[in-house]
Design a protein around this motif. Structure first.
Motif, PDB file in Angstrom:
ATOM      1  N   ARG A 102     -31.511 -29.415  71.691  1.00 55.13           N
ATOM      2  CA  ARG A 102     -30.698 -30.608  71.964  1.00 55.13           C
ATOM      3  C   ARG A 102     -30.309 -31.298  70.652  1.00 55.13           C
ATOM      4  N   SER A 103     -31.250 -31.414  69.736  1.00 53.16           N
ATOM      5  CA  SER A 103     -30.967 -32.096  68.475  1.00 53.16           C
ATOM      6  C   SER A 103     -29.932 -31.347  67.649  1.00 53.16           C
ATOM      7  N   MET A 104     -30.035 -30.029  67.627  1.00 49.72           N
ATOM      8  CA  MET A 104     -29.089 -29.254  66.827  1.00 49.72           C
ATOM      9  C   MET A 104     -27.691 -29.283  67.437  1.00 49.72           C
ATOM     10  N   ALA A 105     -27.614 -29.528  68.742  1.00 52.33           N
ATOM     11  CA  ALA A 105     -26.304 -29.664  69.382  1.00 52.33           C
ATOM     12  C   ALA A 105     -25.708 -31.055  69.192  1.00 52.33           C
ATOM     13  N   LEU A 106     -26.577 -32.063  69.094  1.00 56.16           N
ATOM     14  CA  LEU A 106     -26.103 -33.446  69.107  1.00 56.16           C
ATOM     15  C   LEU A 106     -26.220 -34.156  67.762  1.00 56.16           C
ATOM     16  N   GLY A 107     -27.017 -33.615  66.837  1.00 53.89           N
ATOM     17  CA  GLY A 107     -27.339 -34.318  65.602  1.00 53.89           C
ATOM     18  C   GLY A 107     -26.142 -34.595  64.710  1.00 53.89           C
ATOM     19  N   SER A 108     -26.180 -35.756  64.075  1.00 53.00           N
ATOM     20  CA  SER A 108     -25.113 -36.196  63.172  1.00 53.00           C
ATOM     21  C   SER A 108     -25.439 -35.811  61.732  1.00 53.00           C
ATOM     22  N   LEU A 109     -24.559 -36.171  60.822  1.00 56.54           N
ATOM     23  CA  LEU A 109     -24.817 -35.963  59.403  1.00 56.54           C
ATOM     24  C   LEU A 109     -26.027 -36.774  58.950  1.00 56.54           C
ATOM     25  N   ASP A 110     -26.181 -37.970  59.495  1.00 51.86           N
ATOM     26  CA  ASP A 110     -27.354 -38.782  59.165  1.00 51.86           C
ATOM     27  C   ASP A 110     -28.628 -38.088  59.626  1.00 51.86           C
ATOM     28  N   TRP A 111     -28.575 -37.446  60.770  1.00 52.32           N
ATOM     29  CA  TRP A 111     -29.737 -36.694  61.265  1.00 52.32           C
ATOM     30  C   TRP A 111     -30.091 -35.565  60.286  1.00 52.32           C
ATOM     31  N   GLU A 112     -29.086 -34.827  59.808  1.00 55.53           N
ATOM     32  CA  GLU A 112     -29.342 -33.773  58.833  1.00 55.53           C
ATOM     33  C   GLU A 112     -30.008 -34.345  57.578  1.00 55.53           C
ATOM     34  N   ALA A 113     -29.523 -35.484  57.115  1.00 56.62           N
ATOM     35  CA  ALA A 113     -30.096 -36.104  55.919  1.00 56.62           C
ATOM     36  C   ALA A 113     -31.547 -36.508  56.157  1.00 56.62           C
ATOM     37  N   HIS A 114     -31.841 -36.963  57.367  1.00 58.39           N
ATOM     38  CA  HIS A 114     -33.219 -37.349  57.704  1.00 58.39           C
ATOM     39  C   HIS A 114     -34.138 -36.132  57.687  1.00 58.39           C
TER      40      HIS A 114
END
Length: 227
Positions: A102-114
């Motif tokens: 779910r996270s890899m489908a929905l994650g934003s650029l901010d999520w990647e940075a986190h």
């Protein structure tokens, strides 16, 4: 982003919640040993809360799987054994793999940075552990949680995430009791997982997560501390 504070106090918490977290962490790291009788009078002196509050805390920890209620005999820290670790491992993967998808489908650029930031902190602690330098077990536990939680933190299912947090603690309890870091293989798997997550290679990331968690379980079992 959720932050799991294993040991430090949070002034925004109620006394009961703060003591609940302390008792849970003392069970996770084996200060309250598996199978130990949790005598209310002794706990009252150690944690500075009333017997009534302690009963409520221990009842909550029964539901979470960290304490066993023994009828008229009171409470005990939950036992540890190999079959339970295997069950907890598979439950963790069931929840975490779904949350990762779910996270890899929905994650934003901010999520990647986190994810990248959380891995950097974990990598630093792991490097010190592999070099033989003193490092806080609580710090490693915190950063391992931070990284794995970061990878799934874009999941939009709060009930799943709350259950995953509890199961992660139960899994980590075995690692803290064993006190045997898996070393370079674990650190390398974390690095590869970071790269796969940021690249949105979902199937490869899920496969690596499964192998990583099961390898950690087998490493703990190989210590011979759990029948």
């Amino acid at each position: 982003m959720q932050k799991k504070n294993f040991a430090s106090d949070d002034s925004s918490e109620s006394v009961g919640d703060r003591v609940l977290r302390r008792v849970r962490f003392d069970i996770i790291r084996g200060v309250l040993a598996p199978g130990e009788r949790l005598r209310l009078e002794r706990l009252r002196d150690g944690y500075g809360v009333s017997v009534t509050t302690l009963r409520e805390i221990l009842a909550r920890l029964v539901v979470e799987g960290f304490v066993v209620a023994e009828g008229q005999r009171g409470f005990e820290a939950a036992p540890v054994f190999a079959a339970d670790l295997r069950d907890v491992c598979e439950l963790r993967l069931l929840l975490e793999c779904h949350a990762l998808r779910r996270s890899m489908a929905l994650g934003s650029l901010d999520w990647e940075a986190h994810v990248v930031s959380a891995h950097h902190k974990l990598q630093s602690v792991e490097a010190r552990l592999m070099d033989g330098s003193p490092s806080s077990v609580e710090q490693w536990v915190q950063y391992d949680w931070d990284f794995h939680h970061a990878t799934v933190s874009a999941c939009d299912m709060p009930a799943l995430m709350a259950t995953h947090s509890n199961v992660f603690d139960r899994y980590m309890r075995y690692h803290l009791i064993a006190l045997d870091f898996r070393g370079k293989p674990a650190a390398e798997e974390h690095r590869r997982l970071r790269d796969l997550v940021v690249a949105r290679d979902t199937e490869a990331a899920v496969a690596l997560l499964g192998a990583h968690v099961r390898a950690g379980m087998e490493h703990v079992l190989a210590t011979g501390k759990f029948a």
